[in-house]
Motif scaffolding. Sequence first.
Motif, PDB file in Angstrom:
ATOM      1  N   UNK A 167      55.466  86.941  38.920  1.00  0.00           N
ATOM      2  CA  UNK A 167      56.356  85.847  39.273  1.00  0.00           C
ATOM      3  C   UNK A 167      56.620  85.865  40.770  1.00  0.00           C
ATOM      4  N   UNK A 168      56.932  84.692  41.339  1.00  0.00           N
ATOM      5  CA  UNK A 168      57.083  84.578  42.783  1.00  0.00           C
ATOM      6  C   UNK A 168      58.247  83.658  43.138  1.00  0.00           C
ATOM      7  N   UNK A 169      58.890  83.952  44.260  1.00  0.00           N
ATOM      8  CA  UNK A 169      60.020  83.153  44.749  1.00  0.00           C
ATOM      9  C   UNK A 169      59.844  82.928  46.242  1.00  0.00           C
ATOM     10  N   UNK A 170      60.203  81.712  46.715  1.00  0.00           N
ATOM     11  CA  UNK A 170      60.158  81.447  48.148  1.00  0.00           C
ATOM     12  C   UNK A 170      61.284  80.498  48.547  1.00  0.00           C
ATOM     13  N   UNK A 171      61.522  80.414  49.850  1.00  0.00           N
ATOM     14  CA  UNK A 171      62.539  79.537  50.429  1.00  0.00           C
ATOM     15  C   UNK A 171      61.841  78.489  51.279  1.00  0.00           C
ATOM     16  N   UNK A 172      62.329  77.245  51.170  1.00  0.00           N
ATOM     17  CA  UNK A 172      61.800  76.163  51.987  1.00  0.00           C
ATOM     18  C   UNK A 172      62.938  75.507  52.780  1.00  0.00           C
ATOM     19  N   UNK A 173      62.564  74.897  53.910  1.00  0.00           N
ATOM     20  CA  UNK A 173      63.529  74.227  54.781  1.00  0.00           C
ATOM     21  C   UNK A 173      63.099  72.790  55.049  1.00  0.00           C
ATOM     22  N   UNK A 174      64.075  71.874  55.015  1.00  0.00           N
ATOM     23  CA  UNK A 174      63.850  70.467  55.355  1.00  0.00           C
ATOM     24  C   UNK A 174      64.809  70.085  56.483  1.00  0.00           C
TER      25      UNK A 174
END
Length: 192
Positions: free
Chosen positions: A94-101
């Motif tokens: 399983x994988x988790x990431x953060x994104x920015x807008x």
Amino acid sequence: MAITTINNRSVNRSDTASSGQLWTATSAVASDFQAAAAGGKVLQVVANTKTDTATTTSTTWADLSFSQAITPTTTGSKILVLFNISWGNSAGAGFIKIQRDIASGGYADIAVGDAHGDRNRAAFGVNRNDWFESSLSNLDSPSYSSGNAITYKIQWRSESGNTIHLNQRWTATDNASHSTNYTGLTLIEIGS
């Protein structure tokens, strides 16, 4: 403990400070109003927590329905991103990431590893049945204009359709030996 005496004989009653100035010793026997040190100031703090449980079996990146926005008070600020997550994995990876807008211009990954072969670019990755507490701190330096809102969101995915659990053990058993935890996202504007 020694007592320090401040010699203020060289400050006249007509001396006045401008906004942001401090009374500072300029030598052993003189003092004056000087500009305060710049940079590294905490300008605002915003936070969000997610206390319910959720699951995903998506094999492509999917939103966790968990985000936080901040509108910097000055241009040139950095955003200290603090993130913690409680998650469990039923099998496989399983994988988790953060994104920015920035100002609805589209999301981009932050704080992920470099591309390397077939590996997933993520903030966190796990590859076994277990329960995890993961945390991240990242000093983000976004390029934005005054008044732009910056939104950070969390995405997750399963490698092969295995179930990833949020805020609970991978077994998701309802008994007194298990807990329901929380996930948190804090954004701190740091002035330059």
